[in-house]
Design a protein around this motif. Structure first.
Motif, short mmCIF file in Angstrom:
data_model
loop_
_atom_site.label_atom_id
_atom_site.label_comp_id
_atom_site.label_asym_id
_atom_site.label_seq_id
_atom_site.Cartn_x
_atom_site.Cartn_y
_atom_site.Cartn_z
N THR B 47 5.48 115.15 86.37
CA THR B 47 4.13 114.81 85.93
C THR B 47 4.10 114.58 84.42
O THR B 47 3.47 113.64 83.92
N GLN B 89 -1.99 113.74 89.60
CA GLN B 89 -1.70 114.73 90.63
C GLN B 89 -2.97 115.53 90.94
O GLN B 89 -3.32 115.71 92.10
N ASP B 180 1.16 109.84 91.44
CA ASP B 180 1.60 111.23 91.35
C ASP B 180 1.15 111.98 92.61
O ASP B 180 -0.01 112.35 92.74
N GLU B 181 2.06 112.16 93.53
CA GLU B 181 1.82 112.82 94.81
C GLU B 181 0.60 112.23 95.53
O GLU B 181 -0.36 112.93 95.82
MG LIG Z 1 3.58 117.42 89.11
#
Ligand SMILES: [Mg+2]
Ligand SMILES: Nc1ncnc2c1ncn2[C@@H]1O[C@H](COP(=O)(O)OP(=O)(O)O)[C@@H](O)[C@H]1O
Lengths: 326, 272, 296
Positions: B47, B89, B180-181
């Motif tokens: 991240t 995220q 991010d995810e």
């Molecule tokens: Mg992360």
């Protein structure tokens, strides 16, 4: 005082409410729409009023050109204030902007050569020349009064004329702002208010929009300052204490943060509170003398601010879902 | 080597917080029109690396290039305008705005985002608004949020917010999307659709994707290339099948708190 | 040189009052997340309570100061229970509480005006007594301020450094979660924080009233921005930082008038110097002196 039944008196209350509407619209842009805690807003009013007065009295410039320059200068100060401070946390921004407002007031108080010092603009350049901007304004006001007489007959007094002029400007400002905040520009501003990181991750230049909001608010503050000067002829640094900024916050929060039409509503209620506490002759108000009533008035204003934040932080017109301050 | 058409280059990037080196010498690149996965145990610095690449943090050292030009140190909004967009995220839905406004605000080239154009060229503003509106609804229906378009984004669930962010990122008309995810908390069947849509964009528009993802099935099926980070550095980089057999990768996951499940997954023993 | 020495001493006098007020403001800010804009009016209240005890009732200054400390501490405690605690439970945020404190400042100042009027007031003390320490001249009030303020600061410093309560306060101001994990009783600390902050404000108000000789209900507000500047300079939540920040500001404000500095800044601009220092520091370090840089 037979104030309450008197048209002149209410016209006066209306004029002051109109000036505060314009002033508070500036804060609405900065605080309501951009989320900037500007607590030095009164400085823009002071800069607008003083710049105009000084230019007219000391350089003999025409009122209209001087007024335009005054607005531009105020916007310039908005940018000057914003460049170093807009990156600050909300609480630091609040404190620094109050400090900015106080610096402006201290300068007005102590730079006698330029501003007339503590006695105010009456001291600008000898009694004769001091009111030059006022003369020019009164000429204009008489012209408008002439037009109004066609419509209103004898009711078109000086005060009523001023009322019409101030509110015309206020309403135009509200409509223009309403267009702006509903435009894509306003949408970007709202996104920044809510989450500056999200906004910049979507390609928005956060700093630039904040500066624009600050400058636009400064311009409105300056316009309010001009009307303040026209209405009261003479003014002094004491008219620009931080208290005036707090009043604008009360008006904005009362009417509804981020609601343009909330501003005139808040300003009118505010005007009634002021007029009412000054002139109502009922118990318990009639046990206080006029100085005491002034204190009482501010106690009430303070309590309203506290009560609003506790029980209805979205104000009269605001939506809970869009709450700006929690 | 010279055949490869690289869109993003990350070169020896370092970023620390106080004494903690979150990213310590990460180097890799992303090929144009590819789908690349960035994986690694929690705390590996993925991240943080996204924050550096997207301009939220300035790297302490190293360079980031987009289309061959340095972007490290550029402000985020400029990087976005050059075609690189990222999601978060921890989602950043604008909860006090409608779902539709969340989408519209992301559109580029709207003249009405300039104050004077609002008054000077209202026609152009309106035309662009209509175009953008259409695209927004298209993307919303793609992620299954079209019925919620007029609701405040505050009503969305965590998974729905991920979807909104994905759709919103696409509104910026990007050439490189960093996710991010994106699947965390998303309904699995919608997740599959999302992947299909990524492939479609990749094929039709040549969009490049770089995604951080924990679900190893997803990583293995969707991506052509996998970059593995551990303790701030890139420890492996290659096609999925090579990476899953890489000793260093297995070791890195062994050292992590969820060692057991993840090692099994990496080794390809999970059901598929 | 004598002039400079004199200014340094004056600066320490001014600075110690700012410091006393800033310590309390900073603890409240750090521990309770309240940016208390009414803090200046707590000072004013202290000054006026002492006025009543000293002039109207005819007690000595020491008794008057004690009464002021107790009265303002009780007001601070009452407001915590009647205002801040309910607001916290309603989930008010930093900005909301800040705006409330502006409302409170208006209420307090105008209640003081209603009760005591707008006239300048003085304590019943000998204003002509001057002490000469070498080349430096100190009025009796200045001497009292220095002695009382340094005693108070020392006691508060010891309390914060040595006692369980003081350590708890500092831990809470630094990091709420950490403090919660160490089992500190947050409610008790909240109460003591207000008693301490308001009590110190009461004392600061009396000292400022003494120093100014004549004071009006706007006294506290005039002092508020320098106090805030000291808090931010010292790092929000840090009591020691506020102490140092206060003394530094006092010194800077006084020394800026030194004639060797290009004639010196006119003394009416002393507050402006404090604001300029604040703005300057924040421009260089937007996150505050001790704060960490903003992260995503
Ligand atoms: Mg992360
Ligand atoms: N703002 C920050 N301040 C201090 N440490 C941070 C910060 N952001 C991340 N970290 C630390 O950096 C390391 C990498 O974090 P992160 O990039 O979020 O990892 P990942 O996304 O791979 O799980 C972690 O140890 C994390 O605690």
């Amino acid at each position: 005082m037979t104030g309450l039944a008197n048209v002149q008196f209410w016209a006066f209350v209306g004029v002051v409410a109109g000036i505060f509407t314009i002033f508070s619209l500036g804060l609405q842009v900065q605080f309501g729409f951009a989320g900037l805690l500007n607590f030095g807003h009164v400085a823009f009013m002071a800069i607008g009023a003083y710049t105009m007065a000084i230019l007219v009295v000391k350089t003999g410039l025409s009122l209209w050109i001087a007024s335009l320059i005054a607005i531009a200068v105020s916007m310039g100060f908005g940018l000057l204030l914003g460049l170093p401070t807009l990156r600050l946390r909300a609480d630091y921004l609040a404190i620094t902007t109050i400090a900015f407002g106080e610096i402006v007031r201290y300068l007005a108080l102590n730079e006698q050569e330029l501003t007339g010092g503590p006695q105010g603009t009456i001291n600008l350049e000898g009694a004769g020349a001091a009111a030059r901007y006022n003369d020019e304004w009164l000429d204009f006001q008489r012209t408008v009064q002439g037009w109004l007489e066609v419509l209103l007959g004898d009711n078109a007094t000086r005060d009523v004329t001023m009322l019409v002029i101030v509110w015309t400007v206020a309403l135009v400002a509200i409509v223009l702002l309403q267009i702006l905040v509903r435009s894509p520009w306003g949408r970007v501003l709202r996104s920044i208010r809510e989450d500056e990181d999200a906004a910049s991750a979507l390609g928005k230049n956060v700093f630039s929009y904040r500066l624009q909001a600050l400058a636009l608010g400064a311009a409105l503050g300056a316009v309010a300052g001009l009307f303040f000067a026209f209405q009261f002829s003479f003014f002094s640094p004491n008219d620009f204490e931080p208290l005036t900024t707090f009043f604008a916050y009360v008006i904005v929060i009362l009417g509804g943060t981020a609601k343009n039409w909330g501003v005139p509503l808040g300003a009118l209620i505010f005007g009634f509170i002021f007029a009412g506490t000054r002139f109502l002759d009922v118990w318990p108000l009639n046990t206080f003398d006029s100085a005491e009533r002034a204190y009482l008035r501010l106690i009430i204003v303070g309590l309203i601010l506290i009560g609003l934040m506790a029980f209805r932080p979205q104000g009269i017109l605001g939506k809970r879902e869009e709450l700006v301050v929690e | 080597m010279s055949e490869r058409d690289v869109i993003l280059e990350v070169e020896d990037v370092h970023k620390s917080f106080g004494g903690l080196a979150a990213v310590a010498g990460a180097t890799f690149d992303v090929e144009r029109s590819s789908i690349t996965a960035l994986i690694g145990p929690n705390g590996a610095g993925k991240t943080t690396l996204f924050h550096v690449v997207s301009g939220f943090y300035k790297p302490d050292h190293g360079a980031v290039r987009l289309d061959g030009e340095r972007i490290d140190g550029s402000p985020t909004h400029r990087i976005v305008r050059r075609g690189l967009v990222r999601t978060f995220q921890l989602t950043k839905a604008l909860t006090r705005m409608s779902v539709l406004d969340n989408m519209l605000v992301a559109a580029p080239a709207q003249p009405g985002e300039r104050m004077w154009r609002v008054f000077a060229t209202p026609g152009a503003v309106k035309r662009r608004e209509e175009e953008v509106h259409e695209r927004a609804l298209e993307l919303l229906s793609l992620v299954g949020l079209e019925r919620l378009a007029d609701d405040y984004a505050a009503v969305l669930s965590g998974g729905q917010r991920k979807l909104l962010e994905f759709a919103r990122a696409l509104m910026t008309e990007p050439s490189l999307v960093m996710l991010d995810e994106p699947m965390a908390g998303v309904n699995p069947s919608l997740g599959v659709e999302l992947l299909e849509h990524m492939r479609e964009l990749q094929r039709e528009r040549g969009t490049t994707f770089l995604l951080i993802e924990h679900d190893i099935d997803v990583v293995m099926t969707v991506s052509e290339r996998v970059v593995v980070m551990s303790s701030g550095a890139v420890i492996a980089d290659g096609p999925p099948d090579d990476v899953r057999r890489n000793e260093a990768v297995i070791d890195a996951y062994l050292g992590s708190p969820h060692a057991h499940e993840e090692v099994h997954e990496i080794a390809g023993e999970s059901s598929s | 040189m004598t002039e400079l020495l004199q200014l340094v001493v004056n600066g320490l006098v001014t600075g110690s009052i700012i410091a006393i007020a800033a310590i309390g403001l900073s603890l409240v800010y750090g521990i309770l997340k309240i940016v208390n804009f009414a803090h200046g009016d707590y000072l004013t209240l202290g000054a006026f309570v002492a006025f009543t005890v000293n002039v109207t009732w005819g007690f000595g200054m020491a008794g008057a100061a004690l009464a002021a400390i107790v009265a303002v501490a009780l007001v601070g405690f009452g407001l915590e229970r009647g205002l801040w605690r309910p607001l916290r439970r309603r989930g008010s945020g930093l900005i909301g509480l800040f705006i409330v404190s502006i409302g409170l400042a208006l209420v307090l100042r105008n209640v003081i005006l209603l009760v005591w009027g707008a006239r300048p007031r003085r304590y019943d003390v000998d204003v002509f007594q001057v002490y000469e320490l070498g080349p430096i001249r100190l009025s009796q009030s200045q001497l009292v301020v220095i002695v009382v303020a340094s005693t108070a600061i020392t006691l508060v410093g010891l309390m914060l450094a040595r006692t369980r309560l003081g350590k708890g306060m500092r831990a809470l101001a630094d990091n709420r979660q950490l403090a919660a994990a160490t089992g500190i009783d947050a409610d008790r600390i909240t109460t003591y924080t207000w008693l301490l902050a308001a009590g110190l404000a009461g004392l600061g108000g009396v000292l400022q009233g003494l120093l100014q000789n004549a004071f009006t209900p706007s006294m506290g507000f005039t002092l508020l921005l320098p106090i805030f500047a000291a808090v931010i300079l010292g790092g929000v939540g840090s009591a020691y930082g506020a102490l140092v920040g206060g003394l530094v500001l006092g010194l800077v404000m006084e020394v800026s008038t030194w004639s060797a500095l290009a004639g010196g800044i006119p003394s009416v601009y002393k507050p402006v110097v404090a604001f300029a220092v604040l703005i300057g520091v924040l421009v260089l370090r937007p996150q505050g002196v001790l704060g960490r840089a903003r992260t995503v």
